[in-house]
Enzyme design. Sequence first.
Site, PDB file in Angstrom:
ATOM      1  N   GLY A  63       5.493  11.860  -4.396  1.00  0.00           N
ATOM      2  CA  GLY A  63       4.676  10.401  -4.371  1.00  0.00           C
ATOM      3  C   GLY A  63       3.706  10.110  -4.498  1.00  0.00           C
ATOM      4  O   GLY A  63       3.291  10.113  -2.469  1.00  0.00           O
TER       5      GLY A  63
ATOM      6  N   GLN B  77      -2.873   3.772  -2.318  1.00  0.00           N
ATOM      7  CA  GLN B  77      -2.967   4.536  -0.976  1.00  0.00           C
ATOM      8  C   GLN B  77      -4.352   5.545  -1.093  1.00  0.00           C
ATOM      9  O   GLN B  77      -3.914   6.049  -0.525  1.00  0.00           O
ATOM     10  CB  GLN B  77      -1.497   5.481  -0.573  1.00  0.00           C
TER      11      GLN B  77
ATOM     12  N   CYS C  46       6.502   8.734   4.024  1.00  0.00           N
ATOM     13  CA  CYS C  46       5.115   7.809   3.190  1.00  0.00           C
ATOM     14  C   CYS C  46       3.983   8.459   3.420  1.00  0.00           C
ATOM     15  O   CYS C  46       3.325   8.034   5.171  1.00  0.00           O
ATOM     16  CB  CYS C  46       4.891   6.255   3.608  1.00  0.00           C
ATOM     17  N   LEU C  47       3.082   8.959   3.251  1.00  0.00           N
ATOM     18  CA  LEU C  47       1.578   9.708   3.118  1.00  0.00           C
ATOM     19  C   LEU C  47       0.988   8.328   3.889  1.00  0.00           C
ATOM     20  O   LEU C  47       0.045   9.436   4.620  1.00  0.00           O
ATOM     21  CB  LEU C  47       0.833   9.817   2.082  1.00  0.00           C
TER      22      LEU C  47
ATOM     23  N   HIS D 221       9.854   3.748  -4.154  1.00  0.00           N
ATOM     24  CA  HIS D 221       8.539   3.548  -2.725  1.00  0.00           C
ATOM     25  C   HIS D 221       7.504   2.896  -3.501  1.00  0.00           C
ATOM     26  O   HIS D 221       6.660   2.186  -2.878  1.00  0.00           O
ATOM     27  CB  HIS D 221       9.291   4.919  -2.119  1.00  0.00           C
ATOM     28  N   GLU D 222       7.717   4.050  -4.267  1.00  0.00           N
ATOM     29  CA  GLU D 222       6.287   4.049  -4.759  1.00  0.00           C
ATOM     30  C   GLU D 222       5.772   2.651  -6.004  1.00  0.00           C
ATOM     31  O   GLU D 222       4.489   1.634  -5.581  1.00  0.00           O
ATOM     32  CB  GLU D 222       6.045   4.891  -6.209  1.00  0.00           C
TER      33      GLU D 222
ATOM     34  N   HIS E 125       5.157  -0.120  -3.781  1.00  0.00           N
ATOM     35  CA  HIS E 125       3.158   0.292  -2.903  1.00  0.00           C
ATOM     36  C   HIS E 125       2.378  -1.009  -3.778  1.00  0.00           C
ATOM     37  O   HIS E 125       1.882  -1.653  -3.393  1.00  0.00           O
ATOM     38  CB  HIS E 125       2.892   1.393  -2.954  1.00  0.00           C
TER      39      HIS E 125
HETATM   40 ZN    ZN Z   1       4.558   5.499   0.979  1.00  0.00          ZN
END
Ligand code: ZN
Length: 170
Positions: free
Chosen positions: A46, A51, A93-94, A135-136, A139
């Site tokens: 995701g 991000q 998380c990236l 989670h997304e 963000h």
């Molecule tokens: Zn994340």
Amino acid sequence: MSPRALIKYPDPGLQEPCEPITEFGEGLRQLADDMVEIMRDEAGIGLAAPQVGDGVRFTIVDVSGGADPDQVLYLVNPRVELEEGEEREEEGCLSFPELILAVRRPARIVVAAQDLEGNDVSIEADGLLARCLHHEIDHLAGVLFIDRVSPLKRDMTRRRIAKRIRAGDW
Ligand code: ZN
């Protein structure tokens, strides 16, 4: 090659609420393509627009991890309409390389969003997909997964990250 790049914590852009999307044109399609490319390069499941430096309410999710291109979800202006239950599982998380935290999230959610053409869509999810969507969507409100652990754990994690940044390991 996309001119966009993955943005890492503690970039302030990751901690601000995003703006709604009102135009469903080529710009949005390009953002979506760039994000898929970056998500694949990073082997993620995701990615949210902030991000990659775009403060707009858009996210992509692919819980197949790139195995099945048809499974990519493109969610414009998504919002959680319903939450049920609770599960505490480890996630990453990236924007936080190699950091894993156990986070409580709803076990089941219903998400309302629009697709890339502006059509209304609704997604019911549980398990990994529910976790990833939640989670997304966090963000897009500037909420990060470290914001969802205890204050003690958060302080410890922030110190660990600061140490890794100083060591050039971030
Ligand atoms: Zn994340």
